[in-house]
Motif scaffolding. Structure first.
Motif, PDB file in Angstrom:
ATOM      1  N   GLU A  74       1.753  -2.223  -3.136  1.00 21.37           N
ATOM      2  CA  GLU A  74       0.877  -1.962  -3.548  1.00 21.37           C
ATOM      3  C   GLU A  74       0.224  -2.608  -2.547  1.00 21.37           C
ATOM      4  O   GLU A  74      -0.741  -2.572  -2.342  1.00 21.37           O
ATOM      5  CB  GLU A  74       0.438  -2.338  -4.645  1.00 21.37           C
ATOM      6  N   CYS A  75       0.621  -4.053  -2.544  1.00 24.30           N
ATOM      7  CA  CYS A  75      -0.509  -5.129  -1.708  1.00 24.30           C
ATOM      8  C   CYS A  75      -0.009  -4.922  -0.270  1.00 24.30           C
ATOM      9  O   CYS A  75      -0.454  -4.265   0.652  1.00 24.30           O
ATOM     10  CB  CYS A  75      -0.128  -6.385  -2.489  1.00 24.30           C
ATOM     11  N   VAL A  76       1.207  -4.296   0.342  1.00 26.76           N
ATOM     12  CA  VAL A  76       1.631  -4.011   1.667  1.00 26.76           C
ATOM     13  C   VAL A  76       0.967  -2.700   1.614  1.00 26.76           C
ATOM     14  O   VAL A  76       0.295  -2.431   3.095  1.00 26.76           O
ATOM     15  CB  VAL A  76       3.341  -4.157   1.061  1.00 26.76           C
ATOM     16  N   HIS A  77       1.170  -1.486   0.956  1.00 25.04           N
ATOM     17  CA  HIS A  77       0.091  -0.451   0.580  1.00 25.04           C
ATOM     18  C   HIS A  77      -1.765  -0.693   0.851  1.00 25.04           C
ATOM     19  O   HIS A  77      -2.265  -0.209   1.708  1.00 25.04           O
ATOM     20  CB  HIS A  77       0.590   0.571  -0.078  1.00 25.04           C
ATOM     21  N   ALA A  78      -2.078  -1.581   0.376  1.00 24.78           N
ATOM     22  CA  ALA A  78      -2.904  -1.567   0.406  1.00 24.78           C
ATOM     23  C   ALA A  78      -4.022  -3.048   1.889  1.00 24.78           C
ATOM     24  O   ALA A  78      -4.538  -2.166   2.804  1.00 24.78           O
ATOM     25  CB  ALA A  78      -4.031  -2.693  -0.678  1.00 24.78           C
ATOM     26  N   LEU A 117      -3.326  -9.798   2.048  1.00 23.07           N
ATOM     27  CA  LEU A 117      -2.593  -8.185   1.520  1.00 23.07           C
ATOM     28  C   LEU A 117      -0.789  -8.922   1.180  1.00 23.07           C
ATOM     29  O   LEU A 117      -0.279  -8.652   0.831  1.00 23.07           O
ATOM     30  CB  LEU A 117      -3.308  -7.104   1.088  1.00 23.07           C
ATOM     31  N   GLN A 118      -1.183  -8.546   3.173  1.00 20.36           N
ATOM     32  CA  GLN A 118       0.159  -8.440   3.601  1.00 20.36           C
ATOM     33  C   GLN A 118       1.838  -9.999   3.122  1.00 20.36           C
ATOM     34  O   GLN A 118       2.556  -9.663   2.283  1.00 20.36           O
ATOM     35  CB  GLN A 118       0.853  -8.383   4.698  1.00 20.36           C
ATOM     36  N   ALA A 146      10.278  -5.681   4.388  1.00 17.23           N
ATOM     37  CA  ALA A 146      10.099  -5.742   6.098  1.00 17.23           C
ATOM     38  C   ALA A 146      10.065  -4.752   6.813  1.00 17.23           C
ATOM     39  O   ALA A 146       9.331  -4.876   7.582  1.00 17.23           O
ATOM     40  CB  ALA A 146      10.246  -7.183   6.211  1.00 17.23           C
ATOM     41  N   GLN A 147      11.298  -4.651   6.621  1.00 17.01           N
ATOM     42  CA  GLN A 147      11.788  -3.319   8.200  1.00 17.01           C
ATOM     43  C   GLN A 147      10.540  -2.105   7.550  1.00 17.01           C
ATOM     44  O   GLN A 147       9.797  -1.404   9.034  1.00 17.01           O
ATOM     45  CB  GLN A 147      13.090  -3.258   7.352  1.00 17.01           C
ATOM     46  N   ALA A 148      10.288  -1.614   6.400  1.00 15.99           N
ATOM     47  CA  ALA A 148       9.252  -0.541   5.883  1.00 15.99           C
ATOM     48  C   ALA A 148       8.246  -1.128   6.075  1.00 15.99           C
ATOM     49  O   ALA A 148       6.958  -0.123   7.011  1.00 15.99           O
ATOM     50  CB  ALA A 148       9.083  -0.168   4.489  1.00 15.99           C
ATOM     51  N   ALA A 149       7.234  -1.971   6.705  1.00 12.76           N
ATOM     52  CA  ALA A 149       6.239  -3.002   6.852  1.00 12.76           C
ATOM     53  C   ALA A 149       5.470  -2.809   8.397  1.00 12.76           C
ATOM     54  O   ALA A 149       5.139  -2.642   9.032  1.00 12.76           O
ATOM     55  CB  ALA A 149       5.550  -3.775   5.899  1.00 12.76           C
TER      56      ALA A 149
END
Length: 296
Positions: A74-78, A117-118, A146-149
């Protein structure tokens, strides 16, 4: 507990845990902290934590491992939404019916909020207590996220999106764009949960990842359809914004009926991926139906 009640419970639990995470930060940069809070807790549906925990429940993953993955995701998504909304990206003023971060605060604060956030996603996943088995897979969890982001996921997809805006790309390229931009993080929800499930066989993992890939693309097809059919009030942002920006979408490529047929095919294939699993998959079926039938 029925599916709707379970979804609401997971949303409330996730929101409470994220509030605690932000509140625990020291107050040396109060404006930045407020911007992070605004972006992380501005009414999201928590579809990704829901997916993590539906898979986690099926695979008997400990709750604290499910929550750690959910909060990092959720932090990465935000962060991705904060940066996507910036004037240099999609230039959106509204998100979930509320002012986007750079409108509510300012552009520099929004950039920093996304960055913070990331970073918080990775520090939380690196440091939070996990079960012994999940702790042994911590480096793998960080690698998948990390790969997904990054370049292999959301950032790469966003770069393709920006480069192709106002130009025409074919259907194969459009699918690849959204496999990275939207699908990678949804697939990470399942892949990370599978990583911390002990004694998981390859067939089950492959079937769940196939399901995740298919619903990730279906999620975006439905987004594109809603941009055409939905109202601004339902969407929480201006309807028709993709067309106004000259973006490549599934309705633009296939027509509205063709996009709906594509959505139906993806949904059916996702259900087929679940069919051979030795678990009760009713909740995952319900999740896919929620995703393809949502109106915002």
């Amino acid at each position: 507990m029925n599916f709707t009640a379970l979804h609401q419970q997971i949303k409330l639990q996730t929101d409470a845990a994220l509030v605690t995470l932000i509140d625990a930060l020291p107050n040396h940069a109060p404006r930045l902290k407020a911007a992070m809070h605004h972006s992380l807790l501005a009414g999201g549906k928590r579809m990704r934590p829901l997916l993590v925990q539906l898979v986690g429940n099926a695979l008997d993953v400990p709750k604290k491992d499910q929550m750690a993955i959910s909060m990092a995701i959720e932090c990465v998504h935000a962060y991705s939404l904060v940066h996507d909304d910036l004037p240099a990206m999609d230039d959106d003023d509204l998100r979930r019916g509320q002012p986007t971060c750079h409108i509510a605060f300012d552009e520099a604060t929004a950039i920093l909020a996304g960055d913070a956030l990331q970073a918080l996603a990775f520090s939380h996943l690196a440091d939070t207590p996990l079960s012994d088995f999940a702790h042994s897979r911590r480096a793998n969890l960080l690698s998948v996220l990390a790969q997904a982001a990054g370049y292999m996921g959301m950032c790469g997809g966003q770069a393709i999106d920006l480069a192709s805006t106002g130009k025409s790309i074919d259907l194969t390229q459009l699918r690849e764009l959204h496999k990275l931009k939207t699908g990678a993080l949804l697939q990470a929800c399942v892949e990370m949960t599978c990583l911390v499930a002990s004694d998981l066989d390859d067939h089950t993992k492959d079937s769940l990842l196939s399901y995740a890939r298919l619903i990730g693309l279906a999620f975006q097809v439905q987004d594109d359809i809603l941009d055409v059919e939905g109202s601004s009030e339902q969407l929480g942002k201006p309807a028709g914004s993709d067309i106004a920006l000259g973006k490549n979408t599934f309705p633009a490529k296939l027509g509205l009926d063709g996009a709906k047929a594509e959505l139906g095919k993806l949904h059916e294939n996702a259900l087929q991926a679940l069919a051979s699993l030795p678990y009760n998959t009713d909740s995952l079926i319900a999740f896919s139906e929620l995703l393809v039938n949502r109106n915002h």
